[in-house]
Design a protein around this motif. Structure first.
Motif, mmCIF file in Angstrom:
data_model
loop_
_atom_site.group_PDB
_atom_site.id
_atom_site.type_symbol
_atom_site.label_atom_id
_atom_site.label_comp_id
_atom_site.label_asym_id
_atom_site.label_seq_id
_atom_site.Cartn_x
_atom_site.Cartn_y
_atom_site.Cartn_z
ATOM 1 N N GLN A 137 -10.190 -0.626 0.591
ATOM 2 C CA GLN A 137 -8.917 -0.720 -0.111
ATOM 3 C C GLN A 137 -9.066 -0.625 -1.623
ATOM 4 O O GLN A 137 -8.212 -0.070 -2.316
ATOM 5 C CB GLN A 137 -8.218 -2.034 0.264
ATOM 6 N N LYS A 145 -7.075 1.855 -4.185
ATOM 7 C CA LYS A 145 -6.313 1.278 -5.296
ATOM 8 C C LYS A 145 -6.765 1.871 -6.619
ATOM 9 O O LYS A 145 -5.947 2.214 -7.484
ATOM 10 C CB LYS A 145 -6.478 -0.242 -5.309
ATOM 11 N N GLN A 205 -2.157 5.116 -3.037
ATOM 12 C CA GLN A 205 -1.260 4.519 -2.058
ATOM 13 C C GLN A 205 0.154 4.322 -2.587
ATOM 14 O O GLN A 205 0.364 3.916 -3.722
ATOM 15 C CB GLN A 205 -1.814 3.159 -1.600
ATOM 16 N N ASP A 217 3.660 2.279 -2.602
ATOM 17 C CA ASP A 217 4.152 0.930 -2.322
ATOM 18 C C ASP A 217 5.099 1.019 -1.131
ATOM 19 O O ASP A 217 6.134 1.703 -1.194
ATOM 20 C CB ASP A 217 4.862 0.357 -3.546
ATOM 21 N N GLN A 264 -2.543 -8.016 0.948
ATOM 22 C CA GLN A 264 -1.921 -6.880 0.288
ATOM 23 C C GLN A 264 -1.075 -7.325 -0.904
ATOM 24 O O GLN A 264 -1.124 -6.729 -1.977
ATOM 25 C CB GLN A 264 -1.067 -6.099 1.288
ATOM 26 N N GLY A 268 -1.954 -6.364 -4.698
ATOM 27 C CA GLY A 268 -1.052 -5.326 -5.172
ATOM 28 C C GLY A 268 -0.024 -5.842 -6.143
ATOM 29 O O GLY A 268 0.994 -5.181 -6.386
ATOM 30 N N ILE A 285 3.051 -3.942 -1.446
ATOM 31 C CA ILE A 285 2.319 -3.825 -0.189
ATOM 32 C C ILE A 285 1.946 -2.359 -0.014
ATOM 33 O O ILE A 285 2.808 -1.508 0.201
ATOM 34 C CB ILE A 285 3.163 -4.319 1.001
ATOM 35 N N ARG A 286 0.667 -2.063 -0.120
ATOM 36 C CA ARG A 286 0.214 -0.683 -0.084
ATOM 37 C C ARG A 286 -0.490 -0.325 1.219
ATOM 38 O O ARG A 286 -1.043 0.766 1.347
ATOM 39 C CB ARG A 286 -0.694 -0.407 -1.294
ATOM 40 N N GLY A 287 -0.455 -1.244 2.159
ATOM 41 C CA GLY A 287 -1.023 -0.957 3.466
ATOM 42 C C GLY A 287 -0.549 -1.975 4.475
ATOM 43 O O GLY A 287 -0.284 -3.133 4.127
ATOM 44 N N TYR A 317 -6.354 -0.961 7.702
ATOM 45 C CA TYR A 317 -5.010 -0.787 7.155
ATOM 46 C C TYR A 317 -4.556 0.674 7.238
ATOM 47 O O TYR A 317 -5.364 1.597 7.208
ATOM 48 C CB TYR A 317 -4.958 -1.238 5.693
ATOM 49 N N SER A 328 -2.061 3.298 5.225
ATOM 50 C CA SER A 328 -1.379 3.510 3.952
ATOM 51 C C SER A 328 -0.715 4.878 3.936
ATOM 52 O O SER A 328 -1.150 5.799 4.640
ATOM 53 C CB SER A 328 -2.367 3.424 2.784
#
Length: 447
Positions: A120, A124, A129, A131, A154, A158, A162-164, A326, A328
């Motif tokens: 992740q 990032k 990713q 949102d 997340q 973040g 929430i990106r995943g 996750y 994304s």
């Protein structure tokens, strides 16, 4: 910014545990009581589902793991093509020339990215990713149905976004070889034991017999630290320095080391390696117990079972951290609504049940699905499946390259105590110094 060097460092230092995803066309699932965008008091209407736009094509990619086409089909592809017969699904395997930075450079469109929590930070850092918060609200997806530490992770990483969304997670447990217990007339381990109780049990099984050295317990010290039940983080978010000298990490090391100080076994740089310890349990059959945090299981021909990972005295009932994968949506996607329909299906109860029955654990708080773990695999028949799912999980740690560097130094501290016979305080102090230097180097690579 030195993107290529930093991304390579990210991939190289990514934590990998041993052993280690559309639309239904109808009403969205979930109660509507606690969604990504909560309804106002007295509001009962369900938001209208967003319309698809763009081509009915979805390209998926695994950013960190080398997943084959066959593996993708088993995990996601077959189920997706059955659910969405009108959508063309393409999977790009990670390979030379198709690393994530290659796709970014070439402008290759990717819609859905899936991978473990360990990758992740890379996503990032590359700002890849989307949102998902607006989509979660628009699709009325209930976030309360998930095991909450996976969602909190997340939000915390973040800055509220929430990106995943989690799609499955690794199980964790204390596996044991019944034959060794039977050989020495020792009672099997039980659910709910503490680490101190496990140590006493291990002493009874660490012995020589017929010229063979048996060991009571082995583990992956790195995985145990990374998914620690105390929710400890390797790095202080305020100072940016490692926290390896804290009382918490001393507790972890002082809990783990005594298992390797029981008289009998000889530990050196070869035998202390995680692969060698696992071989003691799975291949040589000289280790009676083994904690696995990656969802792996003993060989089919072993007479094995499982109980819960022992608890710390000060955190009884708190299990190991989750290690989720996750899903994304890439910022490159030309059809985010369709991409979210895909994700919505993969986190739905029907798919989660199917996937859990295959032996990939659900991320949903649904006991009926949890009970079905491994139902389609004969090796789980009659096993204590419930032990793999603690009633409460510790808060997830961080998985940046800096955290990975600190984690590696924790393992070095463990080795220094067990092999080098250093005291815990000295080993952790030296580990903290080395970790801080490694962290400074990683941060310098970003500039």
């Amino acid at each position: 910014m030195k993107w290529t060097g930093y991304v390579s460092a990210l991939a190289a230092t990514m934590v990998v545990l041993a052993g280690c995803g559309g639309g239904n066309g109808g009403q969205p699932e979930g109660s509507g009581q606690a969604t990504g965008g909560e309804t106002k008091k007295g509001e009962t209407s369900v938001p209208q589902r967003p319309a698809r736009s763009g081509p009915l094509e979805i390209t998926m990619y695994s950013a960190g793991a080398a997943v084959t086409q066959e593996g993708f089909n088993d995990m996601y592809g077959d189920a997706l093509r059955k659910k969405f017969p009108d959508v063309k699904f393409t999977f790009i395997p990670k390979a030379k020339g198709s690393e994530i930075q290659d796709l970014v450079t070439s402008g290759t469109t990717v819609d859905v990215i899936f991978d473990s929590i360990g990758y992740q930070a890379t996503l990032k850092n590359l700002d890849l990713q989307t949102d998902l918060t607006p989509l979660i609200k628009n699709f009325n997806l209930d976030l309360n149905k998930f095991e909450q530490t996976t969602i909190d992770y997340q939000r915390n990483n973040g800055n509220g976004s929430i990106r995943g969304l989690p799609v499955w997670t690794a199980t964790a447990g204390l596996y044991y070889n019944k034959d060794i217990f039977d050989k020495f007339g020792v009672a099997y381990p039980k659910d709910g034991m503490t680490w101190s109780e496990l140590l006493e049990l291990s002493k009874k099984l660490t012995r020589q017999d017929g010229g063979i050295q048996y060991v009571g317990f082995v583990t992956s010290q790195a995985s145990q630290a990374t998914t620690n039940q105390l929710g400890l983080k390797f790095i202080d978010p305020k100072t940016g320095k490692t926290q390896l000298e804290s009382d918490g990490w001393k507790k972890v090391l002082n809990t783990l080391v005594p298992f390797y100080q029981i008289p009998g076994p000889v530990w050196d740089s070869n035998t202390i390696a995680v692969a060698a310890q696992r071989a003691m349990f799975e291949k040589d059959r000289t280790a009676a117990m083994y904690t696995n945090y990656s969802g792996g299981t003993p060989p089919a021909d072993m007479n094995w079972d499982i109980v819960s990972v022992p608890y710390y005295d000060e955190a009884k009932g708190v299990g190991a951290q989750s290690y989720p994968a996750y899903l994304s949506i890439s910022r490159m996607s030309k059809n985010p609504n369709l991409a979210f329909e895909v994700i919505e299906f993969l986190v739905s109860e029907p798919y989660q049940l199917e996937n859990t029955q295959k032996g990939r654990a659900t991320v949903l708080n649904n006991p009926d699905i949890l009970k079905q773990y491994g139902a389609n695999d004969a090796k789980f028949k009659g096993k204590n499946i419930a032990a793999m799912f603690p009633p409460k999980r510790a808060v997830l740690g961080d998985y940046t390259p800096e955290d990975t560097a600190a984690s590696a130094q924790f393992s070095n501290a463990f080795n220094a105590v067990v092999i080098g016979h250093k005291d815990v305080n000295t080993a952790l102090r030296e580990a903290a110094e080395a970790a801080d230097k490694a962290i400074e180097a990683l941060r310098a690579a970003k500039k």
